[in-house]
Design a protein around this motif. Structure first.
Motif, PDB file in Angstrom:
ATOM      1  N   GLN A   1       0.831  -1.197   0.000  1.00  0.00           N
ATOM      2  CA  GLN A   1       0.000   0.000   0.000  1.00  0.00           C
ATOM      3  C   GLN A   1       0.869   1.252   0.000  1.00  0.00           C
ATOM      4  O   GLN A   1       1.855   1.331   0.733  1.00  0.00           O
ATOM      5  CB  GLN A   1      -0.923   0.022   1.210  1.00  0.00           C
ATOM      6  CG  GLN A   1      -1.976  -1.061   1.152  1.00  0.00           C
ATOM      7  CD  GLN A   1      -3.009  -0.923   2.250  1.00  0.00           C
ATOM      8  OE1 GLN A   1      -2.814  -0.240   3.236  1.00  0.00           O
ATOM      9  NE2 GLN A   1      -4.136  -1.589   2.066  1.00  0.00           N
TER      10      GLN A   1
ATOM     11  N   PRO B   1      -5.438   4.126   0.386  1.00  0.00           N
ATOM     12  CA  PRO B   1      -4.237   3.461  -0.116  1.00  0.00           C
ATOM     13  C   PRO B   1      -4.348   3.086  -1.596  1.00  0.00           C
ATOM     14  O   PRO B   1      -5.405   2.672  -2.047  1.00  0.00           O
ATOM     15  CB  PRO B   1      -4.111   2.206   0.758  1.00  0.00           C
ATOM     16  CG  PRO B   1      -5.445   2.014   1.373  1.00  0.00           C
ATOM     17  CD  PRO B   1      -6.142   3.342   1.385  1.00  0.00           C
TER      18      PRO B   1
ATOM     19  N   LYS C   1      -2.263   0.715  -4.584  1.00  0.00           N
ATOM     20  CA  LYS C   1      -1.451  -0.510  -4.565  1.00  0.00           C
ATOM     21  C   LYS C   1      -0.279  -0.365  -5.529  1.00  0.00           C
ATOM     22  O   LYS C   1      -0.435   0.143  -6.641  1.00  0.00           O
ATOM     23  CB  LYS C   1      -2.293  -1.723  -4.918  1.00  0.00           C
ATOM     24  CG  LYS C   1      -3.321  -1.973  -3.849  1.00  0.00           C
ATOM     25  CD  LYS C   1      -4.047  -3.254  -4.040  1.00  0.00           C
ATOM     26  CE  LYS C   1      -4.980  -3.357  -2.835  1.00  0.00           C
ATOM     27  NZ  LYS C   1      -5.732  -4.470  -2.723  1.00  0.00           N
TER      28      LYS C   1
END
Length: 101
Positions: free
Chosen positions: A82, A94, A96
């Motif tokens: 994250q 968050p 990725k």
């Protein structure tokens, strides 16, 4: 890759310095040191570890978008992690990022 700088773009980072008119972009040829930057403190974390911000500012040709170049910590775990940007104490949802060696 942990050894390379990464780039992300954010919006909603508040007032910038030097000030920029709404809907305006920095003039072409503006030096990196004079590009508008957020007034509020900004941090980037990857897998909960603070990353080193190498550049933050609004590049020429972009409106309402701030570019952040950052270097993640060398010991960030590999795999999907994250990424969170915090501006003035307010954290983004968050995103990725797949971290490779």
């Amino acid at each position: 890759s942990r050894s390379q700088a990464s780039t992300l773009f954010i919006t909603g980072d508040g007032q910038v310095q030097p000030a920029l008119a709404t809907g305006a972009s920095p003039a072409a040829g503006t030096s990196l040191s004079r590009l508008p930057k957020p007034e509020l403190p900004v941090t980037v974390t990857v897998a909960g570890e603070q990353a080193a911000i190498q550049f933050i500012g609004i590049p020429s040709g972009l409106v309402g978008v701030t570019q952040i170049n950052y270097q993640m910590a060398a010991d960030v775990p590999l795999g999907v992690q994250q990424v969170v940007v915090t501006v003035g104490g307010v954290s983004s949802p968050p995103a990725k990022l797949t971290v490779t060696p």
